[in-house]
Design an enzyme around this catalytic site. Structure first.
Site, PDB file in Angstrom:
ATOM      1  N   SER A   9      77.349 -10.817 -39.131  1.00  0.00           N
ATOM      2  CA  SER A   9      76.533  -9.809 -38.673  1.00  0.00           C
ATOM      3  C   SER A   9      75.551 -10.421 -37.485  1.00  0.00           C
ATOM      4  CB  SER A   9      75.599  -9.150 -39.529  1.00  0.00           C
ATOM      5  OG  SER A   9      74.563  -8.293 -38.953  1.00  0.00           O
ATOM      6  N   HIS A  34      80.683  -8.396 -37.056  1.00  0.00           N
ATOM      7  CA  HIS A  34      80.017  -7.214 -37.228  1.00  0.00           C
ATOM      8  C   HIS A  34      78.746  -6.797 -36.390  1.00  0.00           C
ATOM      9  CE1 HIS A  34      78.903  -4.397 -40.815  1.00  0.00           C
ATOM     10  NE2 HIS A  34      77.821  -4.640 -40.653  1.00  0.00           N
ATOM     11  N   ASP A  36      75.702  -4.485 -36.027  1.00  0.00           N
ATOM     12  CA  ASP A  36      74.744  -3.293 -36.557  1.00  0.00           C
ATOM     13  C   ASP A  36      74.020  -2.073 -35.567  1.00  0.00           C
ATOM     14  OD1 ASP A  36      75.077  -3.807 -39.593  1.00  0.00           O
ATOM     15  OD2 ASP A  36      74.419  -5.963 -38.995  1.00  0.00           O
ATOM     16  N   MET A  38      71.429   0.565 -34.949  1.00  0.00           N
ATOM     17  CA  MET A  38      70.393   1.190 -35.631  1.00  0.00           C
ATOM     18  C   MET A  38      69.619   1.980 -34.618  1.00  0.00           C
ATOM     19  SD  MET A  38      69.080  -1.539 -38.117  1.00  0.00           S
ATOM     20  CE  MET A  38      70.130  -2.786 -38.826  1.00  0.00           C
ATOM     21  N   HIS A  67      79.255  -0.832 -37.388  1.00  0.00           N
ATOM     22  CA  HIS A  67      78.570  -0.171 -38.572  1.00  0.00           C
ATOM     23  C   HIS A  67      77.447   0.683 -37.754  1.00  0.00           C
ATOM     24  CE1 HIS A  67      75.776  -1.105 -42.401  1.00  0.00           C
ATOM     25  NE2 HIS A  67      76.160   0.406 -42.473  1.00  0.00           N
ATOM     26  N   MET A  69      74.298   2.954 -38.119  1.00  0.00           N
ATOM     27  CA  MET A  69      73.261   3.701 -39.030  1.00  0.00           C
ATOM     28  C   MET A  69      72.434   4.502 -38.221  1.00  0.00           C
ATOM     29  SD  MET A  69      72.720  -0.109 -40.825  1.00  0.00           S
ATOM     30  CE  MET A  69      73.493  -1.073 -39.618  1.00  0.00           C
ATOM     31  N   MET A 138      77.173  -1.225 -49.655  1.00  0.00           N
ATOM     32  CA  MET A 138      75.863  -1.767 -49.059  1.00  0.00           C
ATOM     33  C   MET A 138      75.119  -2.224 -50.325  1.00  0.00           C
ATOM     34  SD  MET A 138      75.393  -1.486 -45.664  1.00  0.00           S
ATOM     35  CE  MET A 138      73.827  -2.018 -45.504  1.00  0.00           C
ATOM     36  N   GLY A 143      69.102  -1.545 -42.613  1.00  0.00           N
ATOM     37  CA  GLY A 143      67.822  -1.474 -41.798  1.00  0.00           C
ATOM     38  C   GLY A 143      67.534  -2.972 -41.174  1.00  0.00           C
ATOM     39  N   PHE A 144      67.413  -3.860 -42.083  1.00  0.00           N
ATOM     40  CA  PHE A 144      66.838  -5.094 -41.691  1.00  0.00           C
ATOM     41  C   PHE A 144      68.028  -6.339 -42.220  1.00  0.00           C
ATOM     42  CE2 PHE A 144      63.655  -2.145 -41.634  1.00  0.00           C
ATOM     43  CZ  PHE A 144      62.976  -2.570 -40.475  1.00  0.00           C
ATOM     44  N   GLY A 145      67.995  -7.364 -41.590  1.00  0.00           N
ATOM     45  CA  GLY A 145      68.949  -8.560 -42.138  1.00  0.00           C
ATOM     46  C   GLY A 145      67.788  -9.377 -42.966  1.00  0.00           C
ATOM     47  N   ASP A 176      78.097  -5.686 -47.766  1.00  0.00           N
ATOM     48  CA  ASP A 176      77.247  -6.001 -46.526  1.00  0.00           C
ATOM     49  C   ASP A 176      75.889  -5.939 -47.073  1.00  0.00           C
ATOM     50  OD1 ASP A 176      75.537  -6.163 -44.112  1.00  0.00           O
ATOM     51  OD2 ASP A 176      76.282  -4.225 -43.426  1.00  0.00           O
ATOM     52  N   GLY A 177      75.054  -7.195 -46.907  1.00  0.00           N
ATOM     53  CA  GLY A 177      73.746  -7.205 -47.343  1.00  0.00           C
ATOM     54  C   GLY A 177      73.377  -8.251 -48.287  1.00  0.00           C
ATOM     55  N   GLY A 178      72.690  -9.324 -47.852  1.00  0.00           N
ATOM     56  CA  GLY A 178      72.176 -10.224 -48.752  1.00  0.00           C
ATOM     57  C   GLY A 178      73.353 -11.291 -49.408  1.00  0.00           C
ATOM     58  N   GLY A 198      74.775 -11.913 -42.516  1.00  0.00           N
ATOM     59  CA  GLY A 198      73.917 -12.374 -41.118  1.00  0.00           C
ATOM     60  C   GLY A 198      73.257 -13.634 -41.270  1.00  0.00           C
ATOM     61  N   SER A 199      72.128 -13.630 -42.044  1.00  0.00           N
ATOM     62  CA  SER A 199      71.366 -15.002 -42.345  1.00  0.00           C
ATOM     63  C   SER A 199      72.111 -16.158 -42.802  1.00  0.00           C
ATOM     64  CB  SER A 199      70.246 -14.404 -43.214  1.00  0.00           C
ATOM     65  OG  SER A 199      70.200 -13.432 -43.672  1.00  0.00           O
ATOM     66  N   ALA A 200      73.109 -15.734 -43.813  1.00  0.00           N
ATOM     67  CA  ALA A 200      73.706 -16.844 -44.165  1.00  0.00           C
ATOM     68  C   ALA A 200      74.830 -17.640 -43.284  1.00  0.00           C
ATOM     69  CB  ALA A 200      74.789 -16.401 -45.477  1.00  0.00           C
TER      70      ALA A 200
END
Ligand code: DX5
Ligand code: ZN
Length: 220
Positions: A9, A34, A36, A38, A67, A69, A138, A143-145, A176-178, A198-200
């Site tokens: 992401s 990916h 995002d 928003m 994606h 949103m 999800m 909304g947020f990474g 998607d997410g965490g 994303g963060s990973a």
């Protein structure tokens, strides 16, 4: 190592150096990019829109997985497809014209996807599954990474796999997410085909080697 696809992401990348980040993460082994989108209404955050997707497209060597949103995404389908989206995923909560929207995405030569917020029941998606190439589960509130993985959403991955085996549709299952090195295994075991992270992926040094290490860790 599993053959799960990895879609970094770009929300967690350096937006001021997007072209370089795309190239590095692609060289590092990403399968899709990916994106995002928003609007500050469907979700509290605002990110980017069609002009950025269009600017990215000439530099994207792998599919752009967009994606959305945003409220009433039907207003912008044509522009996002023309900008170069390869996959375009819509939230079931965001539109009252989902069937027509998915059909429109396909008629424009793009692959339609459908998704839902964590609190939305999977049954809400069921009527649309025969129409899509991608179903996104999800595992955080959109909304947020950088949020924590919601383990209680994993059952949806298993159910989607079961429904697919029963012939409900022919879609890839995306999460998607965490998603990080620990939680990715749970998703893969449950039946995920594509992991968004994303963060990973973008944590640590901004080098191809580091991104490769992060991607390999996600594949398990
Ligand atoms: C959240 C976005 C995600 C997000 C994932 O609304 O849909 O794609 O960037 O970020 P991480 O992997 O950090 O949870
Ligand atoms: Zn996303």
């Amino acid at each position: 190592m599993s053959n799960v696809l990895i879609a970094p992401s770009l929300l967690s990348s350096d937006f001021a150096d997007l072209k370089t980040e795309m190239a590095k993460v692609t060289e590092a082994g990403a399968d899709w990019l990916h994106v995002d989108v928003m609007d500050g209404s469907f979700v509290p955050n605002i990110t980017l829109g069609m002009p950025i997707v269009k600017a990215m497209k000439p530099y994207a060597k792998i599919p752009l997985d967009v994606h959305l949103m945003i409220d009433q995404p039907e207003r912008y389908i044509e522009e996002f497809v023309r900008a170069g989206s390869d996959y375009l995923t819509l939230h079931v909560e965001s539109t009252s014209v989902m069937k027509q929207s998915l059909e429109k995405i396909r008629s424009l030569g793009c692959k339609p996807g459908v998704t839902l917020r964590p609190r939305t029941a999977l049954e809400e998606l069921k009527p649309f599954l025969p129409l899509v190439d991608l179903v996104l589960v999800m595992t955080v509130e959109p909304g947020f990474g950088g949020q924590s993985f919601m383990e209680n959403q994993v059952e949806k991955i298993k159910t989607l796999k079961k429904w697919r085996s029963e012939g409900v549709g022919n879609y890839l299952i995306q999460v998607d997410g965490g998603v990080a090195s620990g939680t990715s295994k749970v998703c893969i075991d449950a039946g995920a085909d594509v992991l968004v992270a994303g963060s990973a992926v973008f944590k640590g040094e901004k080098s191809v080697e580091n991104y490769r290490k992060n991607i390999v860790a996600l594949k398990g």
